[in-house]
Design an enzyme around this catalytic site. Structure first.
Site, short mmCIF file in Angstrom:
data_model
loop_
_atom_site.label_atom_id
_atom_site.label_comp_id
_atom_site.label_asym_id
_atom_site.label_seq_id
_atom_site.Cartn_x
_atom_site.Cartn_y
_atom_site.Cartn_z
CG ASN A 1 5.35 -6.19 -4.20
OD1 ASN A 1 5.99 -7.00 -4.84
ND2 ASN A 1 4.03 -6.19 -4.17
CD GLU B 1 1.08 -7.06 -0.80
OE1 GLU B 1 0.33 -7.97 -0.37
OE2 GLU B 1 0.85 -6.42 -1.85
CB CYS C 1 6.86 0.06 -3.34
SG CYS C 1 5.25 0.74 -2.97
CD GLU D 1 8.34 1.16 -7.54
OE1 GLU D 1 8.08 0.27 -6.68
OE2 GLU D 1 7.48 1.73 -8.19
CB CYS E 1 3.19 4.56 -5.07
SG CYS E 1 4.38 4.40 -3.72
CB CYS F 1 8.26 4.67 -4.99
SG CYS F 1 7.95 3.14 -4.10
N1 THU Z 1 3.64 -1.48 -5.26
C1 THU Z 1 4.95 -1.41 -5.64
O1 THU Z 1 5.74 -2.34 -5.36
N2 THU Z 1 5.37 -0.31 -6.31
C2 THU Z 1 4.58 0.77 -6.61
O2 THU Z 1 5.08 1.79 -7.05
C3 THU Z 1 3.14 0.69 -6.39
C4 THU Z 1 2.68 -0.43 -5.52
C5 THU Z 1 3.18 -2.65 -4.52
C6 THU Z 1 2.80 -2.37 -3.09
C7 THU Z 1 1.78 -3.46 -2.82
O3 THU Z 1 2.47 -4.61 -2.38
C8 THU Z 1 1.16 -3.75 -4.16
O4 THU Z 1 2.03 -3.18 -5.13
C9 THU Z 1 -0.24 -3.17 -4.33
O5 THU Z 1 -0.28 -1.84 -3.99
#
Ligand code: THU
Length: 125
Positions: A40, A42, A51, A53, A84, A87
């Site tokens: 991920n 940000e 994310c 994925e 999520c 994704c």
């Molecule tokens: N996140 C992912 O990398 N994958 C997911 O399917 C859910 C959320 C990350 C996004 C963000 O950087 C952190 O988790 C919190 O939401």
């Protein structure tokens, strides 16, 4: 599956997550057996976050791959995270109903689901 697990763990350590502090790694296998990983990333403008994925999927697609029978998502949480909805929707383009989604934490893979179990009604044009 241990190859995907180790790769996702390694990619989680590269996560850029100064806001949530959740380090997420993903690793997928293509239909031709190649592996791609992602983490991920940000952003100060939170909606710009991507994310793990989707990072892995975008990397694989941009290298010419289109079918992913398996993906593993790793994060250090007691209950491993399902992908999520964004994704899941991205997965809808490249994963079949029977494709496998492994959810993992530091104890290893905790759950394996078929894509159709996570997202039974994917939006498709
Ligand atoms: N996140 C992912 O990398 N994958 C997911 O399917 C859910 C959320 C990350 C996004 C963000 O950087 C952190 O988790 C919190 O939401």
């Amino acid at each position: 599956m241990s190859d995907l697990y180790q790769m996702a763990v390694d990619y989680a350590s590269r996560a850029y997550a100064p806001f949530s502090k959740y380090l997420v790694g993903a690793a997928l296998k293509t239909s031709t057996g190649e592996l791609f990983g992602g983490c991920n990333v940000e952003n100060s403008s939170y909606g710009g976050t991507i994310c793990a994925e989707r990072t892995a999927i975008l990397k694989a697609v941009s290298e010419g791959h289109r079918e992913f029978p398996e993906i593993l998502v790793f994060t250090d949480s007691e209950d491993p995270w399902p992908p999520c909805a964004l994704c899941q929707q991205t997965m809808a383009e490249f994963m079949s109903p029977e494709s496998l989604v492994h959810l993992a934490n530091k104890k290893g893979v905790q759950k394996t689901l078929k894509y159709k179990e996570i997202n039974p009604y994917p939006f498709k044009l």
